[in-house]
Motif scaffolding. Sequence first.
Motif: not given
Length: 387
Positions: A43-46, A50, A72, A74-75, A251
Motif C-alpha cells: 500500500w502506497g498511501g502514506d 513510502n 505502490r 492503492a489497495d 473518517s
Amino acid sequence: MPTFSRSMLWMTLLAVTPCAFASTQWQQTEQEARGQTVWFNAWGGDPAVNRYLDWASSEVKRDYGVTLKIVRLADAADAVKRIQTEAKAGRTKGGSVDLLWVNGENFRTLKEANLLQTGWAQQLPNWRYVDLQKPVREDFSIPTDGAESPWGSAQLTFIARREQTPQPPQTPQELLTFATAHPGTVTYPRPPDFTATAFLEQLLLTLTQQPDALKQPPDQATFANVTAPLWSYLDKLHPQLWRKGSDFPASPARMDDMLANGTLHLSLTFNPAHASQKVARGELPKDSYSFGFAQGMIGNVHFVAIPANARSAAGAKVVANFLLSPQAQQHKADPAVWGDPTVLDIQKLPHPWPAAQAETAPPVLAEPHAAWVNALEQEWLRRYGTH
C-alpha cells in the motif's frame, strides 16, 4: 582430553545438527537471493510508509545484494486480483509479485485458493525475536501456517486530552456513562470505515455472551443472539453521541480535527503511535494522549506473504527476514520515521529497545474471524445507516 562414547557423540550431533542445518539452509537462501530483484507490492498511501520502504530498499541492496522494487498500491486487493489472474492463466512460475503486504480478507482469499507459499515464515532466523503473545500465527482467526511473516502490529486506540479527560473510560459501560455525562462529545466513524468496524468488533468482543462464536464465520441461525448485546448497547449510546447519532464523521482524521477544535472529547485510531506523531507535528494539542480499555483492545498484525508463483522467492525471504530484524523494526517504530508498532518481544532482543518506544499498551484482543467484518457492517447499515 575427555573421551566420548559413540552414544554420547550421537547425542551431541543430534543436539547440534538441526541448528547447523538451519544455518546452512539460510546461507544457501542468501546466496540464491543475491542478484535477485524482488517486486514488493505494498500500500502506497502514506508518505511515511513510502519513505520507510525506500530506506529498506537501500539497506537490503547494500547488505544482501537484493534489488527491492516497490509497487505502490492503492489497495492490496489489486495485487490479489493480479495473482488470481496469473493462476487462472496457468502461470505457476515467474509471477509478477514476489512479496505482498497483506492481512485479513486478502490473506484468506489467497490462502484458500492455495496461491501462497507456506511453511517458510517460522524458518526465518529473525523469527526467534517475534512476540508470540501477539496474534502472529493467525490472521483474523485464520491460521497462517507459515505463509505470512509478521511485519507490524496495530491496535484500536482512543485519543483524549488531559485538560478535558483526565480520567478516561476503562470499559464500554464507563464509555456510555462518559458519553451521557458529556453529550455530543463522543462519536465514532461511519461504517464501513475500517476503524469504525474495528470499534464495533471491540464492543462485540467485550459485550457478547458467546465470544467463541466470533472465531468462526457468522452463523445465520445464531447471529442475532450473539450480536444482541452490541445493538442494545448502541441503541443506548447513539442518543448521547455527536448529533445524537444521526450523523457520523467520515473518517478518524475528521475525528482528530474535531478533537483538536474541542468539538469531541475522544478520537479513534488503529495506530497506538498516532497521537504522539500528531502531537509532534503540531496537528493535535500537546496534552493529547492514548488509552484503551483495561480488559484489552482489539488488535491485529500485518504481514508480508510470498505468492506460490513468485519469481524471486529466495530474495523475498531475505527481505522478509530483514523487515523482522531488530534494526528494521526499531527504525519503523520510531514516530519520526513511521511509528508502526513492532511485532518483536523487546525482552528477547540482544540490545535495549528505546524507552520512548517501549510504552505499555493494553492487552491485545485478537480480531474476530474475517467474515464478521461484512456481516457487522451490513447489519449496522440496516439498523442505523438511514438516520
